[in-house]
Design a protein around this motif. Sequence first.
Motif, PDB file in Angstrom:
ATOM      1  N   GLU A 240       0.831  -1.224  -0.252  1.00  0.00           N
ATOM      2  CA  GLU A 240      -0.031  -0.208  -0.129  1.00  0.00           C
ATOM      3  C   GLU A 240       0.899   1.333   0.218  1.00  0.00           C
ATOM      4  O   GLU A 240       0.556   2.490  -0.662  1.00  0.00           O
ATOM      5  N   VAL A 241       1.887   1.308   0.828  1.00  0.00           N
ATOM      6  CA  VAL A 241       2.700   2.489   0.682  1.00  0.00           C
ATOM      7  C   VAL A 241       3.551   2.396  -0.527  1.00  0.00           C
ATOM      8  O   VAL A 241       3.370   3.635  -1.156  1.00  0.00           O
ATOM      9  N   ARG A 242       3.709   1.354  -1.381  1.00  0.00           N
ATOM     10  CA  ARG A 242       4.476   1.533  -2.558  1.00  0.00           C
ATOM     11  C   ARG A 242       3.354   2.098  -3.496  1.00  0.00           C
ATOM     12  O   ARG A 242       3.778   2.788  -4.471  1.00  0.00           O
ATOM     13  N   ALA A 243       2.002   1.686  -3.463  1.00  0.00           N
ATOM     14  CA  ALA A 243       0.875   2.020  -4.503  1.00  0.00           C
ATOM     15  C   ALA A 243       0.879   3.640  -4.257  1.00  0.00           C
ATOM     16  O   ALA A 243       0.508   4.252  -5.131  1.00  0.00           O
ATOM     17  N   ALA A 244       0.953   3.979  -2.955  1.00  0.00           N
ATOM     18  CA  ALA A 244       0.795   5.410  -2.893  1.00  0.00           C
ATOM     19  C   ALA A 244       1.862   6.306  -3.618  1.00  0.00           C
ATOM     20  O   ALA A 244       1.601   7.404  -3.773  1.00  0.00           O
ATOM     21  N   LEU A 245       2.925   5.652  -3.731  1.00  0.00           N
ATOM     22  CA  LEU A 245       4.099   6.560  -4.347  1.00  0.00           C
ATOM     23  C   LEU A 245       3.663   6.648  -5.761  1.00  0.00           C
ATOM     24  O   LEU A 245       4.177   7.925  -6.585  1.00  0.00           O
ATOM     25  N   ARG A 246       2.936   6.014  -6.316  1.00  0.00           N
ATOM     26  CA  ARG A 246       2.288   6.188  -7.567  1.00  0.00           C
ATOM     27  C   ARG A 246       1.294   7.345  -7.750  1.00  0.00           C
ATOM     28  O   ARG A 246       0.948   7.794  -8.929  1.00  0.00           O
ATOM     29  N   THR A 247       0.439   7.692  -6.777  1.00  0.00           N
ATOM     30  CA  THR A 247      -0.246   8.635  -6.604  1.00  0.00           C
ATOM     31  C   THR A 247      -0.316  10.017  -5.935  1.00  0.00           C
ATOM     32  O   THR A 247      -0.923  11.109  -6.315  1.00  0.00           O
ATOM     33  N   TRP A 248       0.681   9.941  -5.271  1.00  0.00           N
ATOM     34  CA  TRP A 248       1.262  11.180  -4.392  1.00  0.00           C
ATOM     35  C   TRP A 248       2.836  11.265  -5.017  1.00  0.00           C
ATOM     36  O   TRP A 248       3.641  10.459  -5.251  1.00  0.00           O
ATOM     37  N   THR A 249       3.129  12.678  -5.028  1.00  0.00           N
ATOM     38  CA  THR A 249       4.684  13.108  -5.193  1.00  0.00           C
ATOM     39  C   THR A 249       5.288  12.956  -3.625  1.00  0.00           C
ATOM     40  O   THR A 249       4.795  13.788  -3.063  1.00  0.00           O
ATOM     41  N   THR A 250       6.133  12.106  -3.461  1.00  0.00           N
ATOM     42  CA  THR A 250       6.820  11.941  -2.480  1.00  0.00           C
ATOM     43  C   THR A 250       8.371  12.375  -2.251  1.00  0.00           C
ATOM     44  O   THR A 250       9.054  12.004  -3.431  1.00  0.00           O
ATOM     45  N   TRP A 251       8.873  12.828  -1.261  1.00  0.00           N
ATOM     46  CA  TRP A 251      10.178  13.301  -1.319  1.00  0.00           C
ATOM     47  C   TRP A 251      10.736  12.574  -0.159  1.00  0.00           C
ATOM     48  O   TRP A 251      10.182  12.424   1.032  1.00  0.00           O
ATOM     49  N   CYS A 252      12.160  12.107  -0.074  1.00  0.00           N
ATOM     50  CA  CYS A 252      12.809  11.670   0.995  1.00  0.00           C
ATOM     51  C   CYS A 252      14.007  12.309   1.449  1.00  0.00           C
ATOM     52  O   CYS A 252      14.612  12.966   0.421  1.00  0.00           O
ATOM     53  N   VAL A 253      14.350  12.305   2.731  1.00  0.00           N
ATOM     54  CA  VAL A 253      15.535  12.929   3.215  1.00  0.00           C
ATOM     55  C   VAL A 253      16.384  11.824   3.799  1.00  0.00           C
ATOM     56  O   VAL A 253      15.907  11.291   4.500  1.00  0.00           O
ATOM     57  N   ARG A 254      17.717  11.698   3.357  1.00  0.00           N
ATOM     58  CA  ARG A 254      18.623  10.771   3.936  1.00  0.00           C
ATOM     59  C   ARG A 254      19.885  11.380   4.650  1.00  0.00           C
ATOM     60  O   ARG A 254      20.332  12.354   4.028  1.00  0.00           O
ATOM     61  N   SER A 255      20.360  10.879   5.603  1.00  0.00           N
ATOM     62  CA  SER A 255      21.509  11.195   6.069  1.00  0.00           C
ATOM     63  C   SER A 255      22.411   9.841   6.357  1.00  0.00           C
ATOM     64  O   SER A 255      22.030   8.745   7.121  1.00  0.00           O
ATOM     65  N   GLY A 256      23.593   9.879   5.929  1.00  0.00           N
ATOM     66  CA  GLY A 256      24.453   8.818   5.971  1.00  0.00           C
ATOM     67  C   GLY A 256      23.769   7.529   5.425  1.00  0.00           C
ATOM     68  O   GLY A 256      24.064   6.568   5.941  1.00  0.00           O
ATOM     69  N   GLY A 257      22.783   7.796   4.327  1.00  0.00           N
ATOM     70  CA  GLY A 257      22.384   6.800   3.679  1.00  0.00           C
ATOM     71  C   GLY A 257      20.991   6.284   4.367  1.00  0.00           C
ATOM     72  O   GLY A 257      20.250   5.382   3.861  1.00  0.00           O
ATOM     73  N   ARG A 258      20.591   6.640   5.374  1.00  0.00           N
ATOM     74  CA  ARG A 258      19.499   6.307   6.276  1.00  0.00           C
ATOM     75  C   ARG A 258      18.320   7.252   5.975  1.00  0.00           C
ATOM     76  O   ARG A 258      18.459   8.354   5.860  1.00  0.00           O
ATOM     77  N   LEU A 259      17.043   6.939   5.735  1.00  0.00           N
ATOM     78  CA  LEU A 259      16.090   7.816   5.691  1.00  0.00           C
ATOM     79  C   LEU A 259      15.431   8.219   7.032  1.00  0.00           C
ATOM     80  O   LEU A 259      14.995   7.611   7.957  1.00  0.00           O
ATOM     81  N   VAL A 260      15.550   9.684   6.931  1.00  0.00           N
ATOM     82  CA  VAL A 260      15.331  10.401   8.369  1.00  0.00           C
ATOM     83  C   VAL A 260      13.986  11.206   8.267  1.00  0.00           C
ATOM     84  O   VAL A 260      13.588  11.887   9.321  1.00  0.00           O
ATOM     85  N   GLY A 261      13.694  11.404   6.951  1.00  0.00           N
ATOM     86  CA  GLY A 261      12.376  12.248   6.854  1.00  0.00           C
ATOM     87  C   GLY A 261      11.700  12.123   5.549  1.00  0.00           C
ATOM     88  O   GLY A 261      12.226  11.573   4.513  1.00  0.00           O
TER      89      GLY A 261
END
Length: 345
Positions: A240-261
């Motif tokens: 469901e999270v993956r499906a939402a990526l197709r309908t919402w524009t989603t952005w990620c922030v990483r620190s040291g390779g880790r998803l933090v936001g």
Amino acid sequence: MAKLFDMSKKVLVVVASTRPGRLGPAVASWFVRATTGTAIDLGVEVDVADLAEVGLPFLDEPEHPATGIYQHEHTRAWSRRVAAADALVFVTSEYNFAMPATLKNAFDYLSAEWAWKPCLFIGYGNTSAGTRGVQMARGVATSLRMLSIGGDIFLRIADDLSDGEVTETERLAARAKDALTELTRVADVLRPLYRADLEIVPAVSGDAPELLVLQRCCWVDEAIANETLDLPALVESEDEVRAALRTWTTWCVRSGGRLVGSVRAKRDGDTWNIGRLMVAPDQRHSGLGRRLLSFAESQAPAGVTEATLFTGARSERNQALYQKAGYSLFTEDAPAGAVGLRKPL
């Protein structure tokens, strides 16, 4: 990829005294003039905050400043201005061996906005040249986790001012330039403590597992505050999270390779719907949430007139964050147990 944070440096010069006939504005103006060339060379933007114009009443916030929950717009405006600064210069007189009450009041309104930033003091007065007022102010600044770098400037009114203006000499100008240079260098070193220089990137399908983990971590507090586990962010599957990526524009922030936001948004007519704003628990109180929100707003397409989002009806911290960012509460069309917030764009 886009830089999430502006790499330019901002120095906030705070004029402490508000009494009639004060010399603070003249001292601040002298400092700005004396350092104009240096500021340009260093890429520094100087902002002067005259507390007489800022107009803070005697502390009137019901919540402790450490909560970041501000009820009044004058506090929110002061918060935004201090939060934007990379370093502070306090121009203060001395009243009865102490700093002006207006400066102490301005300090007391905020907490996290001051933390880990370098500061410099310019004192002025008669016999002591304001040294005792600065000494008191420095103690308060230190308790707010600012770093006083030393090299403060002290002006004796009889020696360094004439007809209400600072007597401009090469000696004083050199001290001002050196002080701004040192302040900027220290700000560069401390910047990772108060403003993480991270990159924001569009989310891809492969981010779904980490997004799922992050949202479950972040929504535990929401479940506790709202006394329910029936929250989509807690019960969604990875698919469901993956499906939402197709309908919402989603952005990620990483620190040291880790998803933090992360944050997401999509258009609905003339409305820009923002959702799933989340920051890893150990990264909270760093300003990351505010900056993710600002970034999402900046991505609104042409023709959009407002941004909207929803949060729990009992999620006071979230509501405070959004209201500080200019959002207003509404309850119509909000899901059960939630409130909506909107902001003109």
